[in-house]
Design an enzyme around this catalytic site. Structure first.
Site, PDB file in Angstrom:
ATOM      1  N   GLU A  44       0.961  -1.142  -0.009  1.00  0.00           N
ATOM      2  CA  GLU A  44      -0.078  -0.186   0.018  1.00  0.00           C
ATOM      3  C   GLU A  44       0.757   1.351  -0.045  1.00  0.00           C
ATOM      4  O   GLU A  44       1.812   1.383   1.026  1.00  0.00           O
ATOM      5  CB  GLU A  44      -0.902  -0.064   1.278  1.00  0.00           C
ATOM      6  N   ASN A  89      -4.899   4.792  -1.792  1.00  0.00           N
ATOM      7  CA  ASN A  89      -5.961   5.572  -1.115  1.00  0.00           C
ATOM      8  C   ASN A  89      -6.661   6.697  -1.902  1.00  0.00           C
ATOM      9  O   ASN A  89      -5.927   7.396  -2.604  1.00  0.00           O
ATOM     10  CB  ASN A  89      -5.752   6.297   0.215  1.00  0.00           C
ATOM     11  N   GLU A 146      -8.324   2.290  -2.847  1.00  0.00           N
ATOM     12  CA  GLU A 146      -9.124   1.971  -1.603  1.00  0.00           C
ATOM     13  C   GLU A 146      -9.942   3.305  -1.508  1.00  0.00           C
ATOM     14  O   GLU A 146      -9.707   4.455  -1.234  1.00  0.00           O
ATOM     15  CB  GLU A 146      -8.099   1.768  -0.637  1.00  0.00           C
ATOM     16  N   ASP A 174     -12.220   0.539   2.176  1.00  0.00           N
ATOM     17  CA  ASP A 174     -11.262   0.918   3.028  1.00  0.00           C
ATOM     18  C   ASP A 174     -12.141   1.065   4.421  1.00  0.00           C
ATOM     19  O   ASP A 174     -13.270   1.669   4.525  1.00  0.00           O
ATOM     20  CB  ASP A 174     -10.491   1.938   2.684  1.00  0.00           C
ATOM     21  N   GLU A 209      -6.044  -5.017   7.826  1.00  0.00           N
ATOM     22  CA  GLU A 209      -4.852  -4.038   8.487  1.00  0.00           C
ATOM     23  C   GLU A 209      -4.794  -3.888   9.961  1.00  0.00           C
ATOM     24  O   GLU A 209      -5.754  -4.103  10.628  1.00  0.00           O
ATOM     25  CB  GLU A 209      -5.301  -2.608   7.857  1.00  0.00           C
TER      26      GLU A 209
END
Length: 773
Positions: free
Chosen positions: A550, A608, A640, A670, A727
């Site tokens: 990520e 993101n 995400e 997310d 996560e």
């Protein structure tokens, strides 16, 4: 000495005048265009247009015997032997040619007998014989080498230089009168054919109005077979040269590629019509400056426009007339100077108009804030009056009544301004600088104004109530523009707090400065590459292999040190910078994937995506462009999207998500579990992945409810055909529990902290597939 000072003062006044400045600017622009030849491409294009207008056939006094493709085909070779060349020379000479130029390198002309035959033909010719001499420069070493014909032939002829000068645009615009070859000046072929005085080093411009296609040309094979009558060459200048496809061709302006000999003949035709004169640009520039002086000094616009129009017309017509007389000039430098002077005049006029109109409200005729700032009156307390319902009032009034409304407001404010000039800003804001800087006096006046404004005003027989609040700024050490804004902020605070007036608090400046600096610094950080991207590995829960990462943005602020993302990402969203920030991270992340693909073609990257970007029309095209730029397959990118209450109801956002999914980009929900998820929400979002929020993962081994929630989420996601990412995995115990539940991918400090790209690459290189502990 006194006289000298007076003269110096006069010169200073002259230099300060606007017309003189305009002429100096025009002169500078003209010199730049002339010296740097900035406008040369456009100048050449315009000249081509004039050539078409002046196009005329060649004089016919120069005839080309062309060793063309047909001749080469009939003879069998492009390199003719001495006897064949001798036959051409003899026939041209017998027909009464004045000059004969044999454009051939005579180093190899066949057998000794054939060479002797050519030497005999050259020696017995009555016409003047010309043979080529040239030089060449090695493009690698820069060494120069000269070519001269063999002495046995050269003693019967005069040498003619046959070099062509190719310009930067790959065209031949100018031609030399002569060149230095073998330590002696050799006239150019065009000079000898045209009868010009050879001047070594001097160039002249070729007149391409002479139609190259009209140059008399006969095939060499026809001459050899006596199919051409002697009248074709009688009294003419004859050139014998190759024009077949194998000879070097050049670009002649206005036509396609032509054999070089035709350019030599075009140059000779130019001289035959009179030795050309190139005046360049200095003289036209001087004339243009005189016209520019008339333009900038003219008091009436009509006169200045007339002079400018005549000057532009002359710039178009004069070169055409002069070129008919063989005189060439450059018009873009003088024209640029003239237009610059005109632009300076227009700008100066607009500036004067703006300075006059820019200080007056165009609707009411009252002085505005620009007039206040120009007055530079900063001593005293700045007072700002805000009419809170001004927009609603003006929206219901006819436009012609707004002036009456403002005049009545001015009339009441003048009672409290104590003779100070009142300035009108936009949207019902009025400002003045109080002459009396005592707080008690200012407050009494504001209280009096508040009482006065309790009574409605009458506009067009209508009674209108005004909601007015006041703001004060006492700090005379700051610029007037800042104090005006501060007073307006205080008036808005008073309105918000339900007060009649308020003073600006300087303590709020520091927080405001930091908030503004944060966004400014963020722009600077993106531009100067102060931001960087860290990559946190994503690990396959079953195999322990690192299958992706990520991308997480990081910022080492020069003043505040390391800033966590939550301190500037939110500000970027509120300040309209989230698109730049997101695309920066996306660009860096895809560049990283491109580097990793060589080791792992299935390595994925998650980025993101702010919900604010989901409504942007540029989102999908930008993602597609970056994927194409870095040559990354869409399936390797995961975007995400944070679970929110508004996402599922915005059709334009859902449309963008579908477009991203359609092109192959993977979507992930997310922070799952922290928002407003429903089965309908999961059905509408085309996500291939659900990412469980770290708050649930952290308590997985300590909270029965969190364990149930995580397990049910995994089972639900799998039943919908979606992967699950957990996560915030920070212990082996949590990892083992997730494996028992069937989680697909894990991410957290236990398996890998966010690291720079170089560290990630080293990890991938050294371990291949990293196993979870």
């Amino acid at each position: 000495m006194a006289e000298f000072r007076r003269n110096a003062v006069k010169i200073k006044h002259i230099l300060a005048r606007r017309p003189f400045k305009a002429l100096m600017i025009a002169l500078l622009v003209g010199l730049v265009f002339g010296v740097a030849q900035i406008g040369e491409p456009l100048e050449n294009m315009i000249e081509l247009g004039r050539n078409k207008l002046r196009s005329h056939p060649a004089s016919g006094s120069i005839v080309l015997i062309a060793i063309d493709d047909r001749s080469v085909g009939e003879i069998g070779s492009a390199h003719w032997n001495g006897s064949q060349l001798a036959s051409l020379v003899r026939q041209a000479d017998a027909a009464g040619a004045r000059q004969i130029h044999l454009d051939d390198e005579l180093d190899d002309v066949g057998t000794a007998r054939q060479a002797a035959d050519l030497e005999s033909a050259l020696g017995s010719a009555r016409a003047q014989i010309l043979l080529p001499a040239r030089f060449s420069i090695n493009p690698v070493s820069g060494a120069r080498s000269d070519y001269l014909p063999p002495a046995r032939f050269a003693r019967h002829a005069r040498l003619a230089n046959t070099n062509l000068f190719v310009w930067w645009d790959d065209r031949v615009w100018q031609h030399p009168y002569a060149a230095e070859i073998g330590d002696r000046p050799v006239p150019s072929l065009s000079s000898l054919l045209g009868g010009a005085d050879p001047k070594p080093g001097a160039l002249f411009r070729i007149d391409y109005a002479n139609d190259i296609r009209s140059i008399p040309m006969v095939s060499a094979s026809d001459v050899l077979d006596h199919r051409i009558g002697p009248e074709q060459f009688a009294g003419k200048r004859v050139v014998i040269a190759r024009t077949d496809i194998g000879v070097e061709h050049y670009r002649a302006p206005g036509v396609t590629l032509v054999p070089g000999i035709l350019i030599h003949i075009a140059a000779a035709e130019t001289i035959l019509r009179g030795v050309p004169l190139d005046l360049g640009w200095p003289i036209p520039l001087a004339v243009a400056l005189l016209l520019a002086a008339a333009v900038v000094c003219a008091r009436r616009r009509a006169i200045a426009a007339g002079i400018l129009a005549l000057a532009v017309a002359a710039a178009i017509i004069a070169p055409l007339l002069l070129e008919i007389a063989g005189i060439h000039i450059q018009m873009l430098p003088p024209l640029a100077a003239l237009l610059t002077a005109a632009v300076v005049r227009i700008v100066a006029r607009l500036r004067r108009t703006y300075q006059t109109r820019g200080t007056i409200n165009i609707v009411t005729g009252k002085p505005n804030l620009q007039a206040l700032h120009q007055a530079e009156r900063n001593a005293g307390i700045v007072v700002s009056a805000r009419v809170a319902n001004y927009a609603q009032i003006t929206a219901t009034l006819p436009p012609q009544n707004e002036k009456e409304l403002v005049e009545q407001i001015f009339g009441r404010l003048e009672f409290g301004a104590d003779g100070a000039q009142i300035y009108q800003a936009d949207e019902g804001v009025f400002v003045w600088v109080a002459r009396d800087d005592r707080d008690e006096s200012i407050v009494q006046r504001i209280e009096g104004l508040q009482a006065l404004f309790r009574s409605p005003i009458v506009v067009a027989t209508r009674l209108i109530d005004l909601a007015v609040t006041f703001g004060l700024d006492h700090d005379a050490s700051r610029p007037l523009a800042q104090r005006t804004s501060s007073a307006l902020v205080a008036a808005d605070e008073a309105l918000r707090d339900g007060k009649r007036w308020a003073s600006f608090n300087p303590a709020t400046i520091k927080d405001a400065d930091w908030a503004m600096s944060l966004l400014g610094r963020l722009d600077h950080a993106i531009d100067k590459k102060e931001l960087w991207v860290a990559y946190q590995p994503k690990v396959d829960c079953k195999t322990g292999a690192t299958i992706g990462a990520e991308a997480l943005v990081r910022w080492a602020h020069p003043e505040k040190g390391q800033l966590p993302p939550d301190q500037f990402v939110g500000a970027a969203e509120r300040g309209g910078r989230i698109d730049r920030l997101t695309y920066f991270v996306l660009d860096s992340a895809l560049a990283a994937v491109a580097r990793i693909q060589g080791r792992d073609p299935d390595f994925t990257m998650a980025v993101n995506l702010s919900v604010l970007l989901l409504s942007s029309r540029t989102l999908v095209p930008t993602v597609e462009a970056l994927l194409l730029q870095h040559r990354v397959e869409p399936r390797l990118l995961t975007l995400e999207v944070t679970e929110t209450s508004t996402l599922g109801s915005a059709e334009d956002q859902l449309a963008n998500l579908k477009r991203l999914s359609d092109i192959g980009v993977q979507l992930s929900i997310d922070d799952y579990g922290t928002g407003f998820s429903t089965l309908e929400y999961l059905r509408r979002i085309p996500a291939s992945e659900i990412k469980i929020d770290r708050s649930f993962i952290a308590m997985l081994c300590n909270s029965q409810s969190d364990r149930i929630m995580v397990n049910s989420t995994i089972q639900l996601a799998h039943s919908l055909g979606r992967k699950v990412v957990a996560e915030g995995v920070e212990s082996q115990e949590i990892l083992d529990e997730l494996r028992r539940m069937g989680c697909d991918v894990i991410q957290g400090y236990h398996t890998g902290r966010p690291v720079p790209l170089a560290v990630l690459l080293k990890r991938l290189k050294s371990t291949g597939a990293q196993e979870a502990a």
